[in-house]
Design a protein around this motif. Structure first.
Motif, short mmCIF file in Angstrom:
data_model
loop_
_atom_site.label_atom_id
_atom_site.label_comp_id
_atom_site.label_asym_id
_atom_site.label_seq_id
_atom_site.Cartn_x
_atom_site.Cartn_y
_atom_site.Cartn_z
N GLY A 111 0.80 -1.16 -0.15
CA GLY A 111 0.20 -0.02 0.08
C GLY A 111 0.96 1.21 0.11
O GLY A 111 0.24 2.15 0.44
N GLY A 112 1.93 1.09 -0.62
CA GLY A 112 2.77 2.47 -0.59
C GLY A 112 3.54 2.80 0.54
O GLY A 112 4.19 3.91 0.87
N THR A 113 3.58 1.78 1.39
CA THR A 113 4.45 2.08 2.85
C THR A 113 5.38 1.00 2.94
O THR A 113 5.44 -0.23 2.74
CB THR A 113 3.36 1.96 4.05
OG1 THR A 113 2.80 0.66 3.92
CG2 THR A 113 2.39 2.98 3.79
N LEU A 114 6.34 1.40 3.73
CA LEU A 114 7.66 0.38 4.22
C LEU A 114 6.94 -0.12 5.42
O LEU A 114 6.24 0.50 6.26
CB LEU A 114 8.83 1.29 4.29
CG LEU A 114 9.30 1.86 2.87
CD1 LEU A 114 10.43 2.78 3.21
CD2 LEU A 114 9.90 0.49 2.03
N PRO A 115 7.99 -1.13 6.07
CA PRO A 115 7.40 -1.67 7.29
C PRO A 115 7.31 -0.67 8.43
O PRO A 115 6.46 -0.51 9.23
CB PRO A 115 8.34 -2.51 7.68
CG PRO A 115 8.64 -3.12 6.39
CD PRO A 115 8.84 -1.90 5.41
N ALA A 116 8.46 0.29 8.54
CA ALA A 116 8.50 1.36 9.76
C ALA A 116 7.28 2.20 9.51
O ALA A 116 6.72 2.80 10.59
CB ALA A 116 9.84 1.97 9.53
N GLU A 117 6.66 2.66 8.49
CA GLU A 117 5.58 3.42 8.19
C GLU A 117 4.25 2.82 8.88
O GLU A 117 3.64 3.22 9.40
CB GLU A 117 5.45 3.94 6.89
CG GLU A 117 6.66 4.68 6.30
CD GLU A 117 6.77 5.14 4.90
OE1 GLU A 117 7.13 5.97 4.39
OE2 GLU A 117 6.26 3.92 4.18
N ARG A 118 4.29 1.49 8.54
CA ARG A 118 3.08 0.84 8.86
C ARG A 118 3.02 0.45 10.27
O ARG A 118 1.99 0.53 10.92
CB ARG A 118 2.93 -0.76 8.24
CG ARG A 118 2.59 -0.69 6.74
CD ARG A 118 2.15 -1.69 6.08
NE ARG A 118 3.16 -2.77 6.12
CZ ARG A 118 4.49 -2.95 5.53
NH1 ARG A 118 4.29 -2.46 4.38
NH2 ARG A 118 5.18 -3.97 5.68
N ARG A 119 3.80 0.51 11.24
CA ARG A 119 4.08 0.26 12.50
C ARG A 119 3.17 1.45 13.21
O ARG A 119 2.86 1.08 14.29
CB ARG A 119 5.60 0.22 13.14
CG ARG A 119 5.91 -1.27 13.12
CD ARG A 119 7.39 -1.63 13.59
NE ARG A 119 8.37 -0.71 13.13
CZ ARG A 119 9.41 -1.16 12.24
NH1 ARG A 119 9.14 -2.32 11.82
NH2 ARG A 119 10.19 -0.35 11.74
N GLY A 120 3.08 2.64 12.61
CA GLY A 120 2.67 3.74 13.44
C GLY A 120 1.16 3.94 12.88
O GLY A 120 0.44 4.62 13.21
N LEU A 121 0.57 2.88 12.11
CA LEU A 121 -0.69 3.12 11.41
C LEU A 121 -1.56 2.40 12.31
O LEU A 121 -1.42 1.09 12.45
CB LEU A 121 -0.70 2.82 9.97
CG LEU A 121 -0.01 3.85 9.06
CD1 LEU A 121 -0.13 3.24 7.65
CD2 LEU A 121 -0.39 5.33 9.18
N ASN A 122 -2.99 2.84 12.24
CA ASN A 122 -3.79 1.88 12.95
C ASN A 122 -4.88 1.31 12.00
O ASN A 122 -5.19 1.81 10.97
CB ASN A 122 -5.07 3.05 13.80
CG ASN A 122 -6.11 2.33 14.42
OD1 ASN A 122 -6.54 1.10 14.32
ND2 ASN A 122 -6.64 3.24 15.25
N PRO A 123 -4.81 -0.15 12.07
CA PRO A 123 -5.50 -0.83 11.13
C PRO A 123 -7.13 -0.43 10.88
O PRO A 123 -7.40 -0.46 9.80
CB PRO A 123 -5.33 -2.31 11.73
CG PRO A 123 -4.32 -2.55 12.56
CD PRO A 123 -4.45 -0.97 13.03
N ALA A 124 -7.60 0.09 11.88
CA ALA A 124 -9.12 0.36 11.81
C ALA A 124 -9.21 1.36 11.02
O ALA A 124 -10.33 1.81 10.36
CB ALA A 124 -9.70 1.15 13.20
N LEU A 125 -8.09 2.45 10.52
CA LEU A 125 -8.15 3.57 9.69
C LEU A 125 -7.83 3.47 8.32
O LEU A 125 -8.10 4.19 7.43
CB LEU A 125 -7.28 4.76 10.26
CG LEU A 125 -7.61 4.90 11.73
CD1 LEU A 125 -6.64 6.22 12.19
CD2 LEU A 125 -8.91 5.66 11.66
#
Length: 104
Positions: A88-102
């Motif tokens: 989804g255009g993100t790297l692992p470090a970027e995904r760590r800070g994202l909320n799956p519900a959003l």
């Protein structure tokens, strides 16, 4: 057998907690046809942590961000807790800070 039981039994199927996001991603991919992650060098999409700033990974992230399936791809990666690869255009470090519900 229920869909959840079938997904849990199949080692290659997504986990039950991410099944809805996987199905949404598959629908998006079918609607838009072949996308960059399916047609280019697979290594670019799975960079080692030391290679995430190299040209192949940067090119993959840029292509991924333009992809019509980026939103469901990111939603699936978050629901499945993908800790490697470009999703989804993100790297692992970027995904760590994202909320799956959003996502999605």
């Amino acid at each position: 057998m229920s869909q959840d039981a079938a997904l849990e039994r199949d080692l290659w199927a997504p986990p039950a907690k991410a099944a809805a996001q996987w199905l949404a991603l598959q629908e998006a991919l079918e609607a838009c046809g072949p996308v960059a992650c399916q047609t280019s060098d697979a290594e670019a999409w799975w960079p080692d942590h030391k290679d995430i700033h190299d040209m192949p990974a940067r090119t993959a992230v840029a292509a991924c961000r333009r992809c019509p399936a980026a939103a469901p791809c990111l939603a699936y990666a978050l629901a499945n807790d993908h800790r490697y690869g470009i999703w989804g255009g993100t790297l692992p470090a970027e995904r760590r800070g994202l909320n799956p519900a959003l996502a999605g």
